[in-house]
Design an enzyme around this catalytic site. Structure first.
Site, PDB file in Angstrom:
ATOM      1  CB  CYS A  44      53.919  69.043  41.854  1.00 45.70           C
ATOM      2  SG  CYS A  44      53.018  69.634  40.412  1.00 45.70           S
TER       3      CYS A  44
ATOM      4  CG  HIS B  28      49.784  65.864  40.813  1.00 45.44           C
ATOM      5  ND1 HIS B  28      48.577  66.525  40.871  1.00 45.44           N
ATOM      6  CD2 HIS B  28      50.705  66.806  40.418  1.00 45.44           C
ATOM      7  CE1 HIS B  28      48.754  67.800  40.552  1.00 45.44           C
ATOM      8  NE2 HIS B  28      50.027  68.000  40.275  1.00 45.44           N
TER       9      HIS B  28
ATOM     10  CG  ASN C  86      48.770  68.969  43.799  1.00 41.48           C
ATOM     11  OD1 ASN C  86      48.042  68.130  44.334  1.00 41.48           O
ATOM     12  ND2 ASN C  86      48.349  70.157  43.448  1.00 41.48           N
ATOM     13  CB  THR C  87      49.710  72.535  47.112  1.00 44.10           C
ATOM     14  OG1 THR C  87      48.834  71.892  48.032  1.00 44.10           O
ATOM     15  CG2 THR C  87      48.992  72.854  45.819  1.00 44.10           C
TER      16      THR C  87
HETATM   17  N1  LIG Z   1      49.853  74.593  42.211  1.00 39.96           N
HETATM   18  C1  LIG Z   1      50.751  73.607  42.325  1.00 39.96           C
HETATM   19  O1  LIG Z   1      50.441  72.468  42.682  1.00 39.96           O
HETATM   20  C2  LIG Z   1      52.204  73.869  42.003  1.00 39.96           C
HETATM   21  C3  LIG Z   1      53.103  72.852  42.274  1.00 39.96           C
HETATM   22  C4  LIG Z   1      54.464  73.063  42.013  1.00 39.96           C
HETATM   23  C5  LIG Z   1      54.883  74.274  41.517  1.00 39.96           C
HETATM   24  N2  LIG Z   1      53.985  75.265  41.235  1.00 39.96           N
HETATM   25  C6  LIG Z   1      54.532  76.540  40.742  1.00 39.96           C
HETATM   26  O2  LIG Z   1      54.456  77.477  41.844  1.00 39.96           O
HETATM   27  C7  LIG Z   1      54.211  78.801  41.352  1.00 39.96           C
HETATM   28  C8  LIG Z   1      52.925  79.326  41.969  1.00 39.96           C
HETATM   29  O3  LIG Z   1      51.851  78.479  41.558  1.00 39.96           O
HETATM   30  P1  LIG Z   1      50.352  78.718  42.082  1.00 39.96           P
HETATM   31  O4  LIG Z   1      49.612  77.501  41.680  1.00 39.96           O
HETATM   32  O5  LIG Z   1      50.351  79.149  43.512  1.00 39.96           O
HETATM   33  O6  LIG Z   1      49.914  79.987  41.176  1.00 39.96           O
HETATM   34  P2  LIG Z   1      48.838  81.120  41.463  1.00 39.96           P
HETATM   35  O7  LIG Z   1      47.781  80.604  42.391  1.00 39.96           O
HETATM   36  O8  LIG Z   1      48.422  81.628  40.146  1.00 39.96           O
HETATM   37  O9  LIG Z   1      49.675  82.277  42.258  1.00 39.96           O
HETATM   38  C9  LIG Z   1      50.668  83.058  41.586  1.00 39.96           C
HETATM   39  C10 LIG Z   1      51.317  84.065  42.530  1.00 39.96           C
HETATM   40  O10 LIG Z   1      52.217  84.880  41.735  1.00 39.96           O
HETATM   41  C11 LIG Z   1      51.880  86.272  41.909  1.00 39.96           C
HETATM   42  N3  LIG Z   1      52.035  87.000  40.644  1.00 39.96           N
HETATM   43  C12 LIG Z   1      51.428  86.737  39.453  1.00 39.96           C
HETATM   44  N4  LIG Z   1      51.802  87.658  38.531  1.00 39.96           N
HETATM   45  C13 LIG Z   1      52.649  88.521  39.155  1.00 39.96           C
HETATM   46  C14 LIG Z   1      53.360  89.671  38.750  1.00 39.96           C
HETATM   47  N5  LIG Z   1      53.281  90.145  37.501  1.00 39.96           N
HETATM   48  N6  LIG Z   1      54.142  90.299  39.663  1.00 39.96           N
HETATM   49  C15 LIG Z   1      54.243  89.828  40.923  1.00 39.96           C
HETATM   50  N7  LIG Z   1      53.581  88.741  41.377  1.00 39.96           N
HETATM   51  C16 LIG Z   1      52.799  88.090  40.499  1.00 39.96           C
HETATM   52  C17 LIG Z   1      50.429  86.284  42.343  1.00 39.96           C
HETATM   53  O11 LIG Z   1      50.169  87.513  43.047  1.00 39.96           O
HETATM   54  P3  LIG Z   1      48.725  88.265  42.940  1.00 39.96           P
HETATM   55  O12 LIG Z   1      47.748  87.413  43.703  1.00 39.96           O
HETATM   56  O13 LIG Z   1      49.012  89.561  43.580  1.00 39.96           O
HETATM   57  O14 LIG Z   1      48.409  88.344  41.481  1.00 39.96           O
HETATM   58  C18 LIG Z   1      50.347  85.031  43.228  1.00 39.96           C
HETATM   59  O15 LIG Z   1      50.829  85.349  44.517  1.00 39.96           O
HETATM   60  C19 LIG Z   1      54.140  78.691  39.828  1.00 39.96           C
HETATM   61  O16 LIG Z   1      55.395  79.030  39.292  1.00 39.96           O
HETATM   62  C20 LIG Z   1      53.787  77.220  39.599  1.00 39.96           C
HETATM   63  O17 LIG Z   1      54.208  76.754  38.359  1.00 39.96           O
HETATM   64  C21 LIG Z   1      52.653  75.102  41.491  1.00 39.96           C
END
Ligand SMILES: NC(=O)c1ccc[n+]([C@@H]2O[C@H](COP(=O)([O-])OP(=O)(O)OC[C@H]3O[C@@H](n4cnc5c(N)ncnc54)[C@H](OP(=O)(O)O)[C@@H]3O)[C@@H](O)[C@H]2O)c1
Length: 377
Positions: A166, A258, A343-344
């Site tokens: 992001c 951000h 960021n999101t």
């Molecule tokens: N937050 C941001 O601003 C942002 C920005 C850019 C990129 N990202 C990237 O986007 C991705 C998601 O980020 P987030 O912030 O949304 O994270 P998050 O809120 O922790 O969500 C993670 C997701 O992955 C799933 N997951 C976790 N462990 C798993 C497993 N073992 N098997 C299958 N599914 C699994 C979770 O499902 P359950 O709910 O079922 O556990 C949930 O749907 C990450 O790779 C992060 O680095 C985030």
């Protein structure tokens, strides 16, 4: 143009009988912070219809509406009724977005691409793979040509395209506008929102009224991903842009948005007005094609000396513009300014939608079809 005026599918898209139908899309990691932004942004999308959700075994088998929903916007009823499935390649539509945790995204996304899905991923795992485009549609749309090499060299029937980190998106878009002046060196210090850490994210006792001067892996992503995005695609792959970047990243008690303090040295002399004009006039293929998620101006330039601010500015233009302000001389590198992005949205889910719209508009989703790959052979 308003999204509602663009109800037709892009030319080149092959869809099932009844060409008025939207392209069905799926979502891996539907339950997380980014996954929920995808759900929100896809509600009422003129080209795409979200019909398939997947997450971990913890969520699989449950009705999406029975799981916690953490956005202020209401959860669309049709999505609430969907059952969350486990991650099974071959299930779900051809086009899938991935908002999976990086602990699971690597292998899983490869399997989906191999099974014929076009995966647009937020995860970090494949961003620096030489055969995987790391894409900002306004900046390096030509890198989509890597998809052909992916298919030839990895044997995938589908494709994988990645969304940059992001913070990287905002830095790279600002530097892309300055490409006519040949950026040579840049420093960036980030003030990153709590939502960037996902849910539940940073512990409240660490986050409240505090600054955490460390985000694991973030500085390296800013330094290397930006060079790949600005790089040149040739016969041997993407040659990184030579700009040297030094990044420092911090987590601050802001909910969304951000902020980045950027200094840059340019190889070509430019006046204050010329740099400002470069920001204001920056456009790309999404604007030329009037893609539904494209902001009219990718960079929103602020004149007021106390802007941009996350609370006041980050939601403007649907969260898809990168805000730039406070352009002034830097005694060390030549120019300095402030950038801000959501960021999101522009840093994650909105960026993914824009990439998918570009894939559809360019005919990369030539096999786009409704229903699961399994059901359609
Ligand atoms: N937050 C941001 O601003 C942002 C920005 C850019 C990129 N990202 C990237 O986007 C991705 C998601 O980020 P987030 O912030 O949304 O994270 P998050 O809120 O922790 O969500 C993670 C997701 O992955 C799933 N997951 C976790 N462990 C798993 C497993 N073992 N098997 C299958 N599914 C699994 C979770 O499902 P359950 O709910 O079922 O556990 C949930 O749907 C990450 O790779 C992060 O680095 C985030």
């Amino acid at each position: 143009m308003q999204a509602s005026e663009r109800q037709t599918l892009p030319a080149g898209c092959v869809v099932p009988a009844g060409a008025e139908r939207r392209i069905e899309v799926g979502l891996l990691g539907a339950t997380g912070a980014v996954g929920q932004q995808f759900v929100r942004l896809l509600a009422g999308h003129p080209w795409f219809q979200l019909t398939w959700l997947a997450a971990s075994e913890r969520s699989a088998g449950r009705r999406y509406g029975d799981l916690p929903w953490r956005l202020a916007a209401p959860l669309p009823g049709a999505i609430a009724a969907l059952e969350v499935e486990a991650l099974r390649p071959g299930r779900g539509p051809e086009l899938v977005f991935s908002a999976l945790d990086s602990s699971v995204a690597g292998e899983c996304e490869e399997q989906f691409a191999a099974a014929g899905h076009a995966v647009v991923s937020n995860a970090r795992n494949h961003r620096m793979d030489p055969l995987v485009p790391l894409l900002i549609p306004e900046v390096n749309p030509g890198h989509l040509a890597l998809i052909e090499r992916q298919r030839a060299e990895k044997g995938w029937r589908g494709a994988l395209v990645t969304i940059p980190n992001c913070s990287t998106v905002f830095l790279a878009m600002a530097l892309a506008a300055l490409r006519p002046f040949e950026p040579r060196r840049a420093t960036v210090t980030t003030l990153q929102a709590l939502s960037g850490a996902g849910y539940p994210g940073v512990a409240s006792l660490d986050a409240t009224a505090n600054v955490v001067p460390f985000i694991d892996g973030e500085e390296q992503k800013l330094e290397t991903e930006t060079q790949k995005i600005l790089g040149t695609l040739g016969a041997g792959g993407v040659s990184p842009h030579p700009v040297a970047i030094s990044a420092q990243t911090t987590r601050v008690p802001v909910v969304d948005g951000h902020t980045e303090a950027i200094s840059v040295e340019l190889g070509v002399e430019a006046s204050h007005e010329e740099v400002l004009s470069a920001f204001r006039e920056f456009r790309g293929e999404p604007q030329e094609l009037s893609l539904p998620s494209a902001p009219e101006r990718p960079l929103a330039v602020h004149d007021s000396p106390d802007r941009p601010q996350p609370r006041l500015d980050v939601e403007a233009f649907g969260g898809m513009a990168v805000h730039v302000g406070r352009l002034r001389r830097c005694p060390a590198l030549g120019w300095k300014f402030i950038a801000l992005g959501h960021n999101t949205i522009r840093g994650a889910a909105g960026a993914g939608l824009l990439i998918a719209e570009l894939l559809a508009a360019r005919g990369v989703l030539a096999h786009a079809r409704a229903g699961s790959l399994a059901a359609h052979g």
